[in-house]
Design an enzyme around this catalytic site. Structure first.
Site, PDB file in Angstrom:
ATOM      1  CG  ASP A   1      -1.464  -1.533   1.758  1.00 33.95           C
ATOM      2  OD1 ASP A   1      -1.739  -2.337   0.614  1.00 33.95           O
ATOM      3  OD2 ASP A   1      -1.696  -1.590   2.988  1.00 33.95           O
TER       4      ASP A   1
ATOM      5  CD  GLU B   1      -9.038  -3.048  -1.305  1.00 37.13           C
ATOM      6  OE1 GLU B   1      -9.815  -3.388  -0.025  1.00 37.13           O
ATOM      7  OE2 GLU B   1      -8.321  -3.874  -1.387  1.00 37.13           O
TER       8      GLU B   1
END
Length: 318
Positions: A16, A196
């Protein structure tokens, strides 16, 4: 700098990834494999980030709503102050929908240096649903500060959809959020129904939002939304959605599940895709707890219509 001059992986065991280009260089923040802290590294040049010393600016408490599974932090500079957005939960247990129970939280640092400054917890960023949410980002557009994130709507099948709204303060939303995308296409629904990890980039007369879809194994991939820069972003009908993913697993290059990206620029203005991917598929147990989603960089090209060309994930060089 050509892409080949960056090592691949760029930074190991950091999923991420988020890179912020600021006045004094580049800042890097990402999920750590232990999901227990927030750390920032800074370097004057982009290619110096892998060797920059990480500085822990916050650790999760032993108990409470921010005490488990610290996910996908982002570092932003808004009106002279620093902010970190991150997802956290009070338990590693799943709820009755077989989902994690994360909410979004914000930290603020009013000092000039976010590595040595004091970070203050601003609490949960509350939205229209009290439900699983994660992966918030923020950006300035049309004179307003926007909040963009992923969240579960109890009335829509799947894990999360992409939402956008204006911010009242960096830790409080304003107005009614609009849903920009939900998992509905085949490539968004493999393993799990997921939209997402939204990220924003502007180019020419368009504002783009990339996002990640499907389960976090080799099915993970990146999709794309876009809108005219002058159009009202709070009207869902103004947004366009690519019918196909724009960045996917490369079996030939042994790059699996590329996703959860951010964007940055080289010092000479070249647009860069920052993302994570694994170099194998044989994951033991839950993919979430496999630490080898490594941070990687890739140059972005732009076609004659002003659309981004992400290409194919490059093979490992180290």
């Amino acid at each position: 700098m050509n892409q080949e001059q960056w090592p691949n992986p760029f930074i190991e065991q950091r999923a991420d990834p988020f890179i912020l280009q600021h006045d004094d260089g580049y800042y890097f923040i990402a999920s750590v494999p232990e999901y227990d802290r927030l750390e920032i590294r800074r370097a004057a040049k982009l290619n110096e980030l892998p060797n920059a010393e990480p500085v822990v600016v916050w650790r999760k408490p032993a108990h409470g709503p921010m005490s488990e599974l610290i996910w996908a932090p982002e570092l932003h500079h808004i009106d002279g102050k620093w902010y970190i957005y991150f997802a956290a939960t009070h338990t590693q247990e799943l709820d009755q929908l077989n989902m994690f129970q994360h909410r979004m939280f914000a930290l603020e640092c009013a000092d000039a240096d976010p590595l040595s400054g004091k970070w203050v917890e601003k609490g949960q960023v509350k939205t229209q649903f009290d439900s699983f949410c994660l992966d918030a980002t923020t950006f300035k557009h049309q004179g307003k500060q926007w909040y963009l994130w992923a969240q579960k709507d109890p009335n829509i099948a799947g894990n999360s959809n992409i939402y956008l709204t204006e911010l009242e303060t960096p830790w409080a939303i304003k107005g009614n959020p609009v849903m920009l995308s939900k998992p509905e296409l085949d490539w968004e629904c493999r393993g799990f129904l997921v939209n997402e990890g939204p990220a924003v980039i502007m180019h020419g007369d368009k504002l783009f939002i990339s996002y990640s879809a499907s389960a976090t194994d080799e099915n993970y991939c990146i999709g794309l939304l876009w809108i005219d820069v002058n159009a009202d972003p709070t009207k869902a009908e103004n947004w366009h959605k690519s019918p196909r993913p724009i960045f996917t697993t490369s079996y030939e290059n042994k790059q699996f599940g590329p996703g959860h990206n951010s964007f940055t620029k080289t010092q000479d203005g070249q647009d860069i895709l920052v993302y994570h991917a694994r170099n194998y598929t044989e994951i033991e147990g839950d993919p979430l707890y496999d630490p080898n989603r490594h941070t990687r960089l890739k140059t972005i090209e732009w076609d004659v219509n002003g659309m981004p060309v992400f290409g194919v994930p490059a093979k490992d060089t180290i």
